[in-house]
Scaffold this motif. Structure first.
Motif, PDB file in Angstrom:
ATOM      1  N   SER A  46      39.335  39.413   4.663  1.00  0.00           N
ATOM      2  CA  SER A  46      38.604  40.206   3.663  1.00  0.00           C
ATOM      3  C   SER A  46      37.162  39.729   3.536  1.00  0.00           C
ATOM      4  O   SER A  46      36.233  40.545   3.436  1.00  0.00           O
ATOM      5  N   PHE A  47      36.980  38.409   3.557  1.00  0.00           N
ATOM      6  CA  PHE A  47      35.627  37.866   3.440  1.00  0.00           C
ATOM      7  C   PHE A  47      34.792  38.251   4.659  1.00  0.00           C
ATOM      8  O   PHE A  47      33.615  38.617   4.530  1.00  0.00           O
ATOM      9  N   CYS A  48      35.377  38.175   5.861  1.00  0.00           N
ATOM     10  CA  CYS A  48      34.647  38.531   7.081  1.00  0.00           C
ATOM     11  C   CYS A  48      34.296  40.017   7.096  1.00  0.00           C
ATOM     12  O   CYS A  48      33.199  40.408   7.517  1.00  0.00           O
ATOM     13  N   THR A  49      35.237  40.864   6.634  1.00  0.00           N
ATOM     14  CA  THR A  49      34.954  42.296   6.554  1.00  0.00           C
ATOM     15  C   THR A  49      33.823  42.564   5.565  1.00  0.00           C
ATOM     16  O   THR A  49      32.942  43.397   5.809  1.00  0.00           O
ATOM     17  N   ALA A  50      33.833  41.840   4.454  1.00  0.00           N
ATOM     18  CA  ALA A  50      32.755  41.976   3.467  1.00  0.00           C
ATOM     19  C   ALA A  50      31.413  41.579   4.073  1.00  0.00           C
ATOM     20  O   ALA A  50      30.391  42.217   3.809  1.00  0.00           O
ATOM     21  N   LEU A  51      31.410  40.535   4.894  1.00  0.00           N
ATOM     22  CA  LEU A  51      30.171  40.112   5.570  1.00  0.00           C
ATOM     23  C   LEU A  51      29.648  41.209   6.495  1.00  0.00           C
ATOM     24  O   LEU A  51      28.438  41.430   6.591  1.00  0.00           O
ATOM     25  N   LEU A  52      30.564  41.911   7.183  1.00  0.00           N
ATOM     26  CA  LEU A  52      30.147  43.004   8.064  1.00  0.00           C
ATOM     27  C   LEU A  52      29.516  44.142   7.255  1.00  0.00           C
ATOM     28  O   LEU A  52      28.502  44.712   7.671  1.00  0.00           O
ATOM     29  N   PHE A  53      30.107  44.457   6.104  1.00  0.00           N
ATOM     30  CA  PHE A  53      29.523  45.497   5.235  1.00  0.00           C
ATOM     31  C   PHE A  53      28.140  45.055   4.729  1.00  0.00           C
ATOM     32  O   PHE A  53      27.218  45.865   4.643  1.00  0.00           O
ATOM     33  N   ALA A  54      28.009  43.774   4.386  1.00  0.00           N
ATOM     34  CA  ALA A  54      26.714  43.264   3.920  1.00  0.00           C
ATOM     35  C   ALA A  54      25.670  43.355   5.026  1.00  0.00           C
ATOM     36  O   ALA A  54      24.528  43.769   4.790  1.00  0.00           O
ATOM     37  N   ALA A  55      26.063  42.987   6.263  1.00  0.00           N
ATOM     38  CA  ALA A  55      25.134  43.064   7.394  1.00  0.00           C
ATOM     39  C   ALA A  55      24.712  44.510   7.647  1.00  0.00           C
ATOM     40  O   ALA A  55      23.529  44.792   7.903  1.00  0.00           O
ATOM     41  N   ALA A  56      25.670  45.439   7.571  1.00  0.00           N
ATOM     42  CA  ALA A  56      25.355  46.853   7.764  1.00  0.00           C
ATOM     43  C   ALA A  56      24.402  47.353   6.682  1.00  0.00           C
ATOM     44  O   ALA A  56      23.512  48.173   6.948  1.00  0.00           O
ATOM     45  N   SER A  57      24.566  46.852   5.463  1.00  0.00           N
ATOM     46  CA  SER A  57      23.662  47.235   4.373  1.00  0.00           C
ATOM     47  C   SER A  57      22.236  46.781   4.663  1.00  0.00           C
ATOM     48  O   SER A  57      21.277  47.548   4.463  1.00  0.00           O
ATOM     49  N   ALA A 217      31.346  48.691  -0.747  1.00  0.00           N
ATOM     50  CA  ALA A 217      32.480  48.333   0.110  1.00  0.00           C
ATOM     51  C   ALA A 217      32.609  46.818   0.242  1.00  0.00           C
ATOM     52  O   ALA A 217      33.727  46.280   0.288  1.00  0.00           O
ATOM     53  N   CYS A 218      31.476  46.127   0.279  1.00  0.00           N
ATOM     54  CA  CYS A 218      31.486  44.656   0.304  1.00  0.00           C
ATOM     55  C   CYS A 218      32.141  44.117  -0.968  1.00  0.00           C
ATOM     56  O   CYS A 218      33.013  43.238  -0.912  1.00  0.00           O
ATOM     57  N   LEU A 219      31.737  44.660  -2.108  1.00  0.00           N
ATOM     58  CA  LEU A 219      32.341  44.252  -3.390  1.00  0.00           C
ATOM     59  C   LEU A 219      33.819  44.617  -3.436  1.00  0.00           C
ATOM     60  O   LEU A 219      34.650  43.834  -3.916  1.00  0.00           O
ATOM     61  N   HIS A 220      34.158  45.789  -2.912  1.00  0.00           N
ATOM     62  CA  HIS A 220      35.549  46.265  -2.939  1.00  0.00           C
ATOM     63  C   HIS A 220      36.477  45.329  -2.173  1.00  0.00           C
ATOM     64  O   HIS A 220      37.628  45.094  -2.586  1.00  0.00           O
ATOM     65  N   ALA A 276      32.445  35.145  -4.449  1.00  0.00           N
ATOM     66  CA  ALA A 276      32.526  35.431  -3.020  1.00  0.00           C
ATOM     67  C   ALA A 276      31.585  36.584  -2.643  1.00  0.00           C
ATOM     68  O   ALA A 276      30.915  36.539  -1.601  1.00  0.00           O
ATOM     69  N   PHE A 277      31.522  37.615  -3.493  1.00  0.00           N
ATOM     70  CA  PHE A 277      30.603  38.729  -3.234  1.00  0.00           C
ATOM     71  C   PHE A 277      29.160  38.242  -3.254  1.00  0.00           C
ATOM     72  O   PHE A 277      28.352  38.615  -2.395  1.00  0.00           O
ATOM     73  N   ARG A 278      28.839  37.401  -4.226  1.00  0.00           N
ATOM     74  CA  ARG A 278      27.474  36.891  -4.312  1.00  0.00           C
ATOM     75  C   ARG A 278      27.135  36.054  -3.077  1.00  0.00           C
ATOM     76  O   ARG A 278      26.012  36.120  -2.574  1.00  0.00           O
ATOM     77  N   CYS A 279      28.095  35.291  -2.592  1.00  0.00           N
ATOM     78  CA  CYS A 279      27.866  34.495  -1.373  1.00  0.00           C
ATOM     79  C   CYS A 279      27.603  35.410  -0.182  1.00  0.00           C
ATOM     80  O   CYS A 279      26.674  35.180   0.602  1.00  0.00           O
ATOM     81  N   ALA A 280      28.426  36.469  -0.048  1.00  0.00           N
ATOM     82  CA  ALA A 280      28.327  37.354   1.110  1.00  0.00           C
ATOM     83  C   ALA A 280      27.041  38.175   1.097  1.00  0.00           C
ATOM     84  O   ALA A 280      26.419  38.371   2.151  1.00  0.00           O
ATOM     85  N   TYR A 281      26.637  38.652  -0.080  1.00  0.00           N
ATOM     86  CA  TYR A 281      25.502  39.580  -0.112  1.00  0.00           C
ATOM     87  C   TYR A 281      24.178  38.930  -0.522  1.00  0.00           C
ATOM     88  O   TYR A 281      23.113  39.464  -0.192  1.00  0.00           O
TER      89      TYR A 281
END
Length: 319
Positions: A46-57, A217-220, A276-281
């Motif tokens: 889930s964390f890695c998927t969130a990172l991908l959404f953050a990168a896409a953003s 989606a990253c937050l989700h 975790a969201f704050r770390c990723a984004y």
């Protein structure tokens, strides 16, 4: 210190104090062990998927600058634009007053590549409009699709929430229509605004909306680790949180994000999910952006030194 600097410093200190207060109100009910355990309970996938959404953003945000530069009739390679955009926004998101802070970094890069101060100011304004269009469009969709959570936060009934959603969606339609029919400057009383081409205006709405969908989606991904939360509940939570962040200009939305999301989805908004969201984004892009800024400064200085040496040799030979 000038009066202007004192005012800005005072606003920054006030924003930080407000952020600390909000974080204290949120964290006071948790122990350190609870926070650590909450973060650890998020699956790595889930964390890695969130990172991908953050990168896409952040790639979408680079497209904001690309559209702005094309609307000016200028041309720069996308890798340069992406570098300037990522460094500017990864730092600007965390510093606060993103329009001004990211604008200073943008000027640092774009001025080296031949753009004027006026060009950079127009890029900043264009990107700000794109952010607004994306937020309004996705916010309108969220009000229509998920009126319950929005109504609870705004203290409105479902019918009125949906009406506001429809009104919000009219804004990007009107913006695109003005770009199609006017094709030039829009004059309102004493002010005039240069409208982009219709194709660019439509792209602004689309890319601006996609960007906020990706952040939601990253937050989700983080919230879903703690419950079966619907995607549009995450969208509603983030749109409302981001609106509050833009209104307060608190650095990184510190405390404002946590307070708003916790109120919107109280069952799933574990403090671990929000950290975790704050770390990723925010935090990971900040570390990368700072590193890239240092590297780019070294490269630029070496390049400038090489160019100066070449000019000196050319002058010596001509003499």
């Amino acid at each position: 210190m000038s009066l202007k600097s004192m005012i800005w410093n005072g606003l920054l200190v006030a924003a930080l104090c407000f952020a600390v207060f909000l974080l204290y109100r949120i964290f006071e009910q948790y122990s350190l062990d609870q926070i650590v355990q909450s973060v650890r309970s998020i699956p790595l996938s889930s964390f890695c998927t969130a990172l991908l959404f953050a990168a896409a953003s952040y790639l979408c945000l680079g497209c904001f600058d690309l559209l702005a530069i094309r609307s000016l009739g200028k041309s720069l390679p996308y890798p340069k634009i992406a570098l300037a955009s990522f460094i500017s926004l990864s730092l600007g998101h965390n510093i606060g007053f993103a329009g001004l802070s990211s604008g200073a970094f943008r000027y640092r890069f774009y001025s080296r590549w031949g753009l004027t101060t006026e060009d950079v100011a127009k890029i900043i304004l264009f990107c700000g409009v794109t952010v607004g269009l994306g937020l309004i469009t996705l916010g309108g969709l969220a009000l229509i699709v998920n009126p319950g959570d929005s109504g609870r936060l705004l203290r409105l009934d479902t019918a009125n929430v949906r009406i506001f959603g429809v009104l919000a969606l009219i804004v990007p339609v009107v913006y695109a229509a003005l770009a199609f029919f006017i094709r030039g400057k829009l004059r309102l009383w004493r002010w005039s605004f240069q409208l982009p081409r219709f194709s660019i205006a439509v792209a602004q709405v689309a890319i601006g909306t996609i960007n906020f969908i990706l952040v939601s989606a990253c937050l989700h991904q983080m919230l879903s680790a703690f419950g079966d939360v619907a995607f549009f509940r995450s969208v509603t939570a983030y749109v409302l949180a981001n609106s509050a962040i833009l209104a307060t200009h608190v650095p990184g939305g510190l405390g404002v994000l946590e307070a708003t999301v916790s109120y919107a989805v109280p069952q799933e908004a574990s403090i671990g999910a929000l950290i975790a969201f704050r770390c990723a984004y925010f935090f990971i892009p900040l570390a990368l952006g700072t590193t890239l800024l240092l590297i780019s400064e070294i490269v630029f200085r070496r390049s400038r030194g090489t160019d100066e040496e070449a000019d000196e040799r050319a002058e010596a030979q001509s003499a």
